[in-house]
Design an enzyme around this catalytic site. Structure first.
Site, PDB file in Angstrom:
ATOM      1  N   ASP A   1       0.844  -1.204   0.000  1.00  0.00           N
ATOM      2  CA  ASP A   1       0.000   0.000   0.000  1.00  0.00           C
ATOM      3  C   ASP A   1       0.878   1.253   0.000  1.00  0.00           C
ATOM      4  OD1 ASP A   1      -2.389  -1.659   0.368  1.00  0.00           O
ATOM      5  OD2 ASP A   1      -1.560  -2.011   2.352  1.00  0.00           O
TER       6      ASP A   1
ATOM      7  N   HIS B   1      -4.615  -3.323   6.659  1.00  0.00           N
ATOM      8  CA  HIS B   1      -4.417  -3.594   5.227  1.00  0.00           C
ATOM      9  C   HIS B   1      -5.752  -4.091   4.678  1.00  0.00           C
ATOM     10  CE1 HIS B   1      -3.091  -5.045   1.406  1.00  0.00           C
ATOM     11  NE2 HIS B   1      -3.533  -6.251   1.703  1.00  0.00           N
TER      12      HIS B   1
HETATM   13  P1  NAX Z   1      -2.114 -18.009  -4.245  1.00  0.00           P
HETATM   14  O1  NAX Z   1      -3.477 -18.566  -4.080  1.00  0.00           O
HETATM   15  O2  NAX Z   1      -1.496 -17.920  -5.591  1.00  0.00           O
HETATM   16  O3  NAX Z   1      -1.100 -18.825  -3.323  1.00  0.00           O
HETATM   17  C1  NAX Z   1      -1.358 -19.125  -1.985  1.00  0.00           C
HETATM   18  C2  NAX Z   1      -0.609 -20.404  -1.676  1.00  0.00           C
HETATM   19  O4  NAX Z   1      -0.725 -20.634  -0.282  1.00  0.00           O
HETATM   20  C3  NAX Z   1      -1.170 -21.631  -2.386  1.00  0.00           C
HETATM   21  O5  NAX Z   1      -0.133 -22.296  -3.106  1.00  0.00           O
HETATM   22  C4  NAX Z   1      -1.710 -22.481  -1.242  1.00  0.00           C
HETATM   23  O6  NAX Z   1      -1.568 -23.869  -1.493  1.00  0.00           O
HETATM   24  C5  NAX Z   1      -0.827 -22.012  -0.094  1.00  0.00           C
HETATM   25  N1  NAX Z   1      -1.357 -22.301   1.243  1.00  0.00           N
HETATM   26  C6  NAX Z   1      -2.652 -22.283   1.653  1.00  0.00           C
HETATM   27  N2  NAX Z   1      -2.737 -22.663   2.938  1.00  0.00           N
HETATM   28  C7  NAX Z   1      -1.478 -22.919   3.348  1.00  0.00           C
HETATM   29  C8  NAX Z   1      -0.918 -23.380   4.570  1.00  0.00           C
HETATM   30  N3  NAX Z   1      -1.704 -23.673   5.619  1.00  0.00           N
HETATM   31  N4  NAX Z   1       0.410 -23.547   4.649  1.00  0.00           N
HETATM   32  C9  NAX Z   1       1.205 -23.297   3.589  1.00  0.00           C
HETATM   33  N5  NAX Z   1       0.733 -22.875   2.394  1.00  0.00           N
HETATM   34  C10 NAX Z   1      -0.586 -22.688   2.279  1.00  0.00           C
HETATM   35  O7  NAX Z   1      -2.154 -16.572  -3.527  1.00  0.00           O
HETATM   36  P2  NAX Z   1      -1.132 -15.357  -3.698  1.00  0.00           P
HETATM   37  O8  NAX Z   1      -1.582 -14.498  -4.810  1.00  0.00           O
HETATM   38  O9  NAX Z   1       0.257 -15.859  -3.682  1.00  0.00           O
HETATM   39  O10 NAX Z   1      -1.464 -14.527  -2.357  1.00  0.00           O
HETATM   40  C11 NAX Z   1      -1.116 -15.042  -1.095  1.00  0.00           C
HETATM   41  C12 NAX Z   1      -1.753 -14.206   0.005  1.00  0.00           C
HETATM   42  O11 NAX Z   1      -1.269 -12.865  -0.040  1.00  0.00           O
HETATM   43  C13 NAX Z   1      -3.268 -14.089  -0.071  1.00  0.00           C
HETATM   44  O12 NAX Z   1      -3.815 -14.256   1.229  1.00  0.00           O
HETATM   45  C14 NAX Z   1      -3.485 -12.665  -0.545  1.00  0.00           C
HETATM   46  O13 NAX Z   1      -4.735 -12.167  -0.136  1.00  0.00           O
HETATM   47  C15 NAX Z   1      -2.343 -11.979   0.171  1.00  0.00           C
HETATM   48  N6  NAX Z   1      -1.961 -10.657  -0.308  1.00  0.00           N
HETATM   49  C16 NAX Z   1      -1.562  -9.746   0.611  1.00  0.00           C
HETATM   50  C17 NAX Z   1      -1.098  -8.493   0.267  1.00  0.00           C
HETATM   51  C18 NAX Z   1      -0.655  -7.520   1.294  1.00  0.00           C
HETATM   52  O14 NAX Z   1      -0.358  -6.386   0.902  1.00  0.00           O
HETATM   53  N7  NAX Z   1      -0.586  -7.839   2.589  1.00  0.00           N
HETATM   54  C19 NAX Z   1      -1.080  -8.076  -1.153  1.00  0.00           C
HETATM   55  C20 NAX Z   1      -1.072  -9.211  -2.110  1.00  0.00           C
HETATM   56  C21 NAX Z   1      -1.943 -10.372  -1.729  1.00  0.00           C
HETATM   57  O15 NAX Z   1      -3.262 -10.069  -2.114  1.00  0.00           O
END
Ligand code: NAX
Length: 324
Positions: free
Chosen positions: A158, A186
């Site tokens: 952000d 966030h």
């Molecule tokens: P993806 O869905 O591409 O990847 C997430 C990965 O996490 C998947 O491979 C899944 O298998 C894995 N996963 C799920 N549960 C798990 C667990 N218990 N242990 C280990 N791995 C696990 O999502 P992606 O685009 O990479 O985003 C990841 C996270 O970042 C999401 O929650 C998203 O909302 C968050 N974000 C946060 C941001 C921030 O500024 N704080 C911005 C970007 C993003 O939106």
């Protein structure tokens, strides 16, 4: 030769993980020190994470000592000095907020416990997975032996989005700007506040009507705009922000500048103690320090109070479920 630093990344097979791991391995996060990567995934995604590990090996990064893949948090966090908690349960159609918080508590509680029991005493944690602030609160609550301030959540994306908007408005590169602040959660209630921003070290001053009507909404809805344009959520920019966050935590913020970091409140700016809220902060010697004494405009104060109320409601919902 410097001893290798152990870094654990969860959600390693996801799209942020794919952008993040190569930059950690290149030295962009920690500078010129060897790194051991430990990747944590759920069992169904371990195969994909192994594929990413193969590509990391094929990139032949001189600083990358090893890559190991796990589906067990205890093993993944063993001896780790930096934990980047990216994997989370996304909100799916029809899911209530309470269900989302509960599902993520089921992830971040055990991961916090594993960090408590297995990580290095020096561990530093960045939560990226949403709802990031409350996930950090949950992880910290399950790690009583780790100082709470070692658990942070990411608002640097952000912050960087805000700098990009200001740079475009002024027609300057973001490197000439400093002292941007994002306050609060966030989420859509975040409070991007450019009131203290400097250009080449001099105050700028932005029209409050532009800030309220255009700038803040653009920053707060940038994630949705990226999804509309790209057909997928921000990944490389999110990974880059995570690199920036840890880089600055470890190696320090620029002289005269500060950045936005979600930290457990010690009551600064009347944010109730314990809530993980975004603040302006500097880092030196591996410790964040909230910038104190800033004057908040009435509009920023009101918006921050609303964002903090949202954080308190998330905490209360998790508590009511008995997960905190
Ligand atoms: P993806 O869905 O591409 O990847 C997430 C990965 O996490 C998947 O491979 C899944 O298998 C894995 N996963 C799920 N549960 C798990 C667990 N218990 N242990 C280990 N791995 C696990 O999502 P992606 O685009 O990479 O985003 C990841 C996270 O970042 C999401 O929650 C998203 O909302 C968050 N974000 C946060 C941001 C921030 O500024 N704080 C911005 C970007 C993003 O939106």
């Amino acid at each position: 030769m410097t001893a290798a630093t152990t870094v654990t990344v969860t959600g390693a097979a996801g799209q942020i993980g794919y952008a993040l791991l190569f930059r950690i391995a290149s030295g962009a996060m920690l500078g010129d020190r060897p790194v051991r990567l430990r990747l944590l995934e759920i069992p169904q995604a371990v195969g994909a994470a192994e594929g990413t590990a193969m590509e990391l090996a094929d990139a032949a990064f001189p600083l990358l000592e090893s890559v190991d893949v796990f589906d067990d948090p205890s093993a993944a966090f063993d001896g780790t000095e930096f934990a980047l908690l990216v994997g989370a349960r996304p909100r799916t159609a029809g899911m209530e907020r309470g269900d989302l918080l509960a599902a993520n508590a089921g992830i971040f509680g055990p991961q916090g416990r594993a960090i408590n029991d297995r990580a290095s005493d020096a561990v530093r944690v960045l939560v990226v997975g949403n709802p990031a602030n409350t996930n950090a609160l949950i992880a910290a609550a399950h790690a009583p032996d780790v100082p709470a301030e070692r658990f942070t959540a990411m608002t640097r994306l952000d912050h960087n989005r805000a700098l990009a908007q200001l740079g475009a408005k002024l027609g300057v590169g973001v490197g000439r700007l400093s002292r941007m602040t994002v306050w609060g959660n966030h989420s859509s209630t975040q409070v991007p506040d450019p009131a203290h921003v400097l250009l080449d070290g001099e105050p700028v001053g932005f029209d409050p009507a532009w800030v309220a009507g255009e700038f803040a909404p653009t920053v707060a809805t940038r994630g949705a705009a990226i999804i509309d344009a790209r057909g997928a959520s921000s990944a490389a920019s999110a990974a880059s922000a995570a690199i920036d966050h840890l880089h600055d935590w470890v190696l320090g913020t620029r002289d005269g500048d500060w950045v936005s970091v979600a930290l457990p409140s010690r009551g600064e700016y009347d944010v109730p103690e314990g809530l993980v809220s975004s603040f302006p902060a500097t880092s030196a010697g591996g410790e964040w320090r909230v910038v104190d004494g800033l004057e908040l405009s009435p509009a920023v104060r009101t918006a921050l109070d609303a964002s903090v109320a949202e954080l308190a409601a998330e905490r209360d919902a998790v508590r009511a479920l008995g997960l905190l």
